[in-house]
Write a protein that holds these residues in place. Sequence first.
Motif, short mmCIF file in Angstrom:
data_model
loop_
_atom_site.label_atom_id
_atom_site.label_comp_id
_atom_site.label_asym_id
_atom_site.label_seq_id
_atom_site.Cartn_x
_atom_site.Cartn_y
_atom_site.Cartn_z
N SER A 93 4.83 11.87 3.35
CA SER A 93 4.03 12.57 4.34
C SER A 93 3.65 11.68 5.52
CB SER A 93 2.78 13.16 3.70
OG SER A 93 2.05 12.14 3.08
N TYR A 125 0.86 -1.18 0.00
CA TYR A 125 0.00 0.00 0.00
C TYR A 125 0.89 1.23 0.00
CZ TYR A 125 -3.65 3.25 1.52
OH TYR A 125 -4.54 4.28 1.61
N ALA A 126 0.75 2.05 -1.01
CA ALA A 126 1.63 3.22 -1.11
C ALA A 126 0.91 4.43 -0.53
CB ALA A 126 1.99 3.47 -2.57
N PHE A 127 1.52 5.06 0.44
CA PHE A 127 0.92 6.26 1.02
C PHE A 127 1.03 7.43 0.05
CE2 PHE A 127 1.27 3.83 4.86
CZ PHE A 127 0.08 4.16 5.48
N GLY A 128 -0.03 8.20 -0.01
CA GLY A 128 -0.05 9.35 -0.91
C GLY A 128 -0.02 8.92 -2.37
N ASN A 129 -0.17 7.61 -2.57
CA ASN A 129 -0.17 7.07 -3.93
C ASN A 129 1.13 7.33 -4.67
OD1 ASN A 129 -1.58 5.38 -5.50
ND2 ASN A 129 -3.26 6.79 -5.98
N GLN A 162 -1.99 19.58 -4.64
CA GLN A 162 -0.79 19.30 -3.85
C GLN A 162 -0.46 20.45 -2.91
OE1 GLN A 162 1.04 16.79 -3.30
NE2 GLN A 162 0.23 15.33 -4.78
N VAL A 182 -8.68 9.42 1.32
CA VAL A 182 -9.28 8.09 1.19
C VAL A 182 -10.75 8.20 0.80
CG1 VAL A 182 -9.83 5.98 2.43
CG2 VAL A 182 -7.66 7.15 2.86
N GLY A 206 -8.81 8.12 -3.12
CA GLY A 206 -7.37 7.88 -3.27
C GLY A 206 -6.83 7.07 -2.13
N HIS A 207 -5.52 7.12 -1.99
CA HIS A 207 -4.88 6.48 -0.85
C HIS A 207 -4.81 7.46 0.31
CE1 HIS A 207 -2.61 2.87 -2.78
NE2 HIS A 207 -3.92 2.83 -2.96
N PHE A 208 -4.40 6.94 1.48
CA PHE A 208 -4.23 7.81 2.63
C PHE A 208 -3.13 8.82 2.32
CE2 PHE A 208 -2.73 8.76 6.95
CZ PHE A 208 -3.95 9.07 7.54
N LEU A 209 -3.42 10.08 2.62
CA LEU A 209 -2.48 11.17 2.37
C LEU A 209 -2.24 11.43 0.89
CD1 LEU A 209 0.08 10.64 5.25
CD2 LEU A 209 -1.59 12.46 5.02
N ASP A 210 -3.15 10.97 0.07
CA ASP A 210 -3.08 11.29 -1.35
C ASP A 210 -3.77 12.64 -1.54
OD1 ASP A 210 -3.02 11.37 -4.02
OD2 ASP A 210 -3.98 9.42 -4.36
N PHE A 211 -3.01 13.64 -2.03
CA PHE A 211 -3.59 14.98 -2.11
C PHE A 211 -4.31 15.25 -3.43
CE2 PHE A 211 0.18 16.24 0.75
CZ PHE A 211 -0.49 15.78 1.86
N TYR A 212 -3.98 14.49 -4.43
CA TYR A 212 -4.54 14.80 -5.75
C TYR A 212 -6.07 14.85 -5.77
CZ TYR A 212 -0.05 14.69 -8.13
OH TYR A 212 1.20 14.99 -8.55
N MET A 248 4.07 18.91 -8.28
CA MET A 248 3.21 19.70 -7.39
C MET A 248 3.45 21.19 -7.42
SD MET A 248 4.78 18.07 -3.95
CE MET A 248 4.68 16.40 -4.52
#
Lengths: 493, 120, 498, 175, 150
Positions: free
Chosen positions: D135, A59-63, E107, E87, E91-97, D120
């Motif tokens: 992060s 699982y990649a954080f922040g993708n 971002q 989420v 997205g994933h955790f801490l994914d800002f997009y 970004m």
Amino acid sequence: MTITELMPFSVLVPLIASLVCALLPGRFWPWAVTLAAAIASAIIAALTLPAAAQTTLSYAFGNWPPPIGIEYRVDAANAFVALLVAGMAAITLPWAKKSVDKEVPERQGTFYALFLLALAGLLGITLSGDAFNIFVFLEISSLATYGLIAYGSDRRALLASFRYLIMGTVGATFLLIGIGFLYVMTGTLNLHDLSERLPEVRDTSTVRAALAFIIVGMGLKLAMLPLHLWLPNAYTYAPSFVTVFLAGTATKVALYVMLRFVFTVFAPDWSFVVLPLSTVLMILGVAGMFAGSWVAMFQPNIKRMLAYSSVAQVGYMVLGVSLVSVVGLTAAFLHLFNHALMKAALFMAVGTVIYQVGSARIEQFRGLGRTMPWTLTAFALAGLSIIGVPLTAGFISKWYLIQAALDQGQWVLVALILITSLMAIIYIWRVIEAAWFKQREPDQQAVGEAPLTLLIPTWVLVALNFYFGIDTRLTVGGATAAAEALLSGGLLP
Amino acid sequence: MMTALSFFNYWVVVILMMIGFYCVIARGNMVKKIMGLNLFQTSVFILFISAGKIVGGSTPILREGVEVYSNPLPHVLILTAIVVGIATTAVGLALAVRINEAYGSIEDDYIAEEEDGDGQ
Amino acid sequence: MSMLPQLAPFTVVLIPFVGAALIALAGAHRGLREGLSWVSSILFFLAVMGLLGAFLAGETISQSVWEIMPGLTIAFRLEPVGMLFAAMSSTLWVLATPYAIGYMNAKGYANLGRFFACYAIALGAAAGIALADNLFTLFVFYEILSVSTYPLVAHTGDGKAKQGARTYLALLLATSIGLMLPAMIWVWTATGTLDFADGGILAGQVSPTAGAVLLVLFMYGTGKAALMPFHRWLPAAMVAPTPVSALLHAVAVVKAGVFVVLKIALYVFGLDYLRELVTSDVMLYIAAFTMLAASLVAIRQDNLKARLAYSTVSQLAYIVVGALLAVQLAAIGGGMHMLMHGFGKITLFFCAGAIYVASGKTQISELDGLGRRMPLTFAAFFIGALCVIGLPPTGGIWSKWHLVAGAHDAGHTMIMAAFMLSTLLNIGYLLPPVVRAFLKPLPEGEKSGFAEAPWMCVIPLLLTALGTLVLFFMAQSAFDLLGGLFGLATNPGSVANP
Amino acid sequence: MIVAIAIVRAKDLFAAAMLFAIYSLLSAALFAVLDAGDVALTEAAVGAGISTILVLAVLAMARRQERPKKGHNLLALAVVVVTGAALIYATLDMPEFGAPDNPPQVHVGPYYVEQSYPDMGVPNMVAAVLASYRSIDTLGEGFVILVAGLAVYALLATPPRRRKKRRDHGQEESS
Amino acid sequence: MIDNDILRIVARFLIPLIMLFGLYIQFHGEYSPGGGFQAGVVFAAGWILFALIYGLDAALRVVPERAMYILMVAGVMLYCAVGVAGVMLGGHFLDFYPLLPGEHAAQQFGIITVEFGIGVTVATVVMLFFTLFARRKSQWEAAEVEDDQP
């Protein structure tokens, strides 16, 4: 939501719940939130294990794809440990309510928040696939642990906590040095990436030193023999519940990190060749088994006695690792799991006695067999497990350990394992004898049986000790999968 | 020449580390121990930062006219590590305060003597 | 007997355990507790008889209960020696129950809930050992037996009892965990199985040297067989109340020990393989030495129970010798001696307890003239002694007969001589108490206010004495029971590895 | 480095604290030289600022003088020398200082340098790595500081009760 | 120290400046050295200076202890909220997009929010440290006096 997307939440749930907990007033809600979070985390970990045994989850954080970002990378080994840690928290928490109410009357919100952070830290270490991330979460759990230990009512708890802080920080810094060297040599922090890039550069003194630093650093957290000095005091003076939880989890996670580095990152066919690791670990393991058991036999304080017994049990696990075979590692993982069960059960029984009597000294156990039969029977049964009597979980792990030693023709080791088991009989038997075959002195207060809220969780753990001594599909299966997952990187049988 | 210089940089770090570590183990005073711990950690930070340095590079903030930047990753790690360090320091000092109140001293040896007197 | 319902072996083994749990719950309630003791012992007896009936009818009964680890199961199977052992212990439990109740109440002991619960657990464990189908199951129940008898030995809780109990447990656990467990794991690693098999599982799998080491480990690992120098727990255990000494240390525990020896000799090593091992002769002579040395020590004991304890050590060695001679006849003799000695020795212990209850006397030198006060007790003692010595009209003669014949078959003249000598010594230590009791006058000034012990104590000892007489006539059926399957198992040429 | 030795030697803890602050400032300067602006700023603020204030606060309560220690701690010296030797040994095979083709400079690192702006639009790569690429580490950092806050709060928020309680404890333990 | 005129006047100028500087490195962190952590420390330093000059009680009136405690938790909570929002939005955790339509905007929004969370936590934790340590001495002395009397 797939299981991969769910998996990191076994860390995140306690992490976020700790924030809620820190703000909650009173005595009931912090506990309830903690319990709910721990159960949720345990369920997620339980769901993860079967999936992780099939295929490695990432699982990649922040993708951000690793190694650019940080990933949680879970295979059978860390899923097994995560389930153990989260499960222990969920099982011990119902017991915590009464005990904590008595020993930590004030500011329970803060207490439980620290507890959740310690839990989340341990889980984070376990699941993370990034070396530096492991360090960060190690520090979260360590700092929370120092705080928790200092909650102990005796002033020596402060001292124990301070000494643990110094040694723990030195250990963590050693780990950091090791990670730093690896980074300098490879330019990456991702464990998987490291394992792929290391072969090119691993015949350098820097990498060898990195391995040494990581082992010493984790040895400190693991309480491996010469580095165990912090453990007895920390376990003795911490609040009962903290001891129960720590005994079940903290050293186990440190062992896991050590194994992860030695086996996955460095590949065992290298790390056991470049350093005399097998010999060193074997000697330290055996020495730990002996010294721990020996000192345990003479402790007047039962909590301290059990703490030294933990040093001895860590010795068994290290010994299992030092044999560098699937059976040996399986034995280490099995003992990691089973020891958590038995030691937590023992500490819970002792904690229950403390709740009723107010002390854990052996004189205070006199005659308790008659007045607190359920508590002391639980202690005796869990004690059988630590001795390694058949039909208990302890027997299973010793069986595998002896088998691993026999596979390599290590007769002396077999003898040593058995001798220390006999020493375990002696120190457990002291308590049983005091409880059933000595009369209470006239000046000692009369006590009755403990409340059910303490007894039931203790007995659940005792029952688990027997359950996993009889139905070993989960433990042996999990441990074997974990051992194979770790060894799959190497060329060993 | 370059080699000697590069080793020199690392070795300074090593010596700093040793001093800090010695301070942690050998000193009896708890505040001293914590200072030693800080020294020890800071030297590790220098090690990391050195790893990211590129001779001729500059601070990793995008600007016109700069071609070579130092590696930002070690900087990030060390930022985090510094925070960890200060957190540890604070908790350690808080413990020292409480120990001082409970024992009237922050000398480890002295307290060890008193502990023996407690007859544990 | 075929009318009895036939239960699965595991269910049978569980009966005493369930009984123990109920007894413990009944706790201080005397009537309930004693009723439950009766019920569980009788139910257990009937259940075992049901199994025996089915077994004699030729059924093969086996049951696999649970697989703990791959290849490691809790499993039961009926076979002749085990059947004999189970039948004997269940019968004697029924007889011992009234004795224990009478004795414990007469002496005013406390904590009887714990006592009777542990008593029942010990019997259940003995049954588990008897019916076990593999080494692992056997080991499990062996350990349960050790641990569950500890509270019985330490029952009074005074310093001496605790000291004795500590020696008892330390020796039993140390030998079993220290020697038997590694031997077992070794067998497992070498052969991949722990199941008992006719003709043994080791032949052809382990080198003779390894086999020799294994034999020593197993023989000494079975601490309950009290082979010197690991015999000290047995005299130490005599601090226990007499019903414990009688049932457990004359029957259940020690017989479990020799039973394990027999079982291992027959089904793990196999008699043919056993003969090849260098250490088998060594162990044989150690056993023979134990036999004689323990007899000599017994003669010097003045305490009646201590004398009986050393006598037990000696008699156990007979059975071990029987197993180690590694011939068919001697093994049968060993199995039969287990039975005969069980009845004989329990009678003697019952008598010793009855004497203590009635007169408070424990030393042999104090027994003068008591025979006139307690004729029944001493008559029973006499018969029991004859049985242990091996004289007609008791069953003891047959087992010794077969043992000696087996020694002759094996060509061990020395062992034959040892048997003879030991028998003479038996006479030397068992008959003097009887002679004193009947032939010497009561000492002057002895108060004469006592007679026989309570009937609850006397009737069981008469019954067991009677049992030894009956066995004299029924020996053939015991021989058939053992011999029938032995014959199959040990026929030359039929030894095959499954 | 000389400052470091002075810290160890200084018996007066107050002086040691001041020296410690100076040391922190020096290392901050060193960080700045090594192109680590963010780190330098932080080290200056933390090492010279907060740590020093906290140490001084503790010293206000405890003895200022360090008690002299009997003899030298040979074991400690041995441990330190072994550690140092291991470190020196490790440096022997380390890549050359500051060379642009060192592993950290060719793997992962360049991605940040090249991609953070396109990804970004943030020119400070440190901020980009800190708050976005890694992060979860920074979240962990936030939790570390929170844990410290909670732990210190737990330790020091309850007003102290002195001596009396302590004596009770002594008796309880010795009984 | 309140009586010292020079100090007071200098402080009156200095403290707002320090706090302003703190805010600057907080929100200008993407362009120049600095970010949440440094900003938090600097901001707290300003408050500590205030406390040193005007006394702790006065400083605590500005930011009460309870507020510090709550804010330190709230800062990290904000960080987590951003993560969870990622989420929630798929997205994933801490994914800002997923947070905002434009990639760079998303971002930058994420980074600024997260840094702000860190800044709040760090500032309040440091202030809390100072409060607890500084107050401890007087409390302790008070306890000692109390103890000597009976």
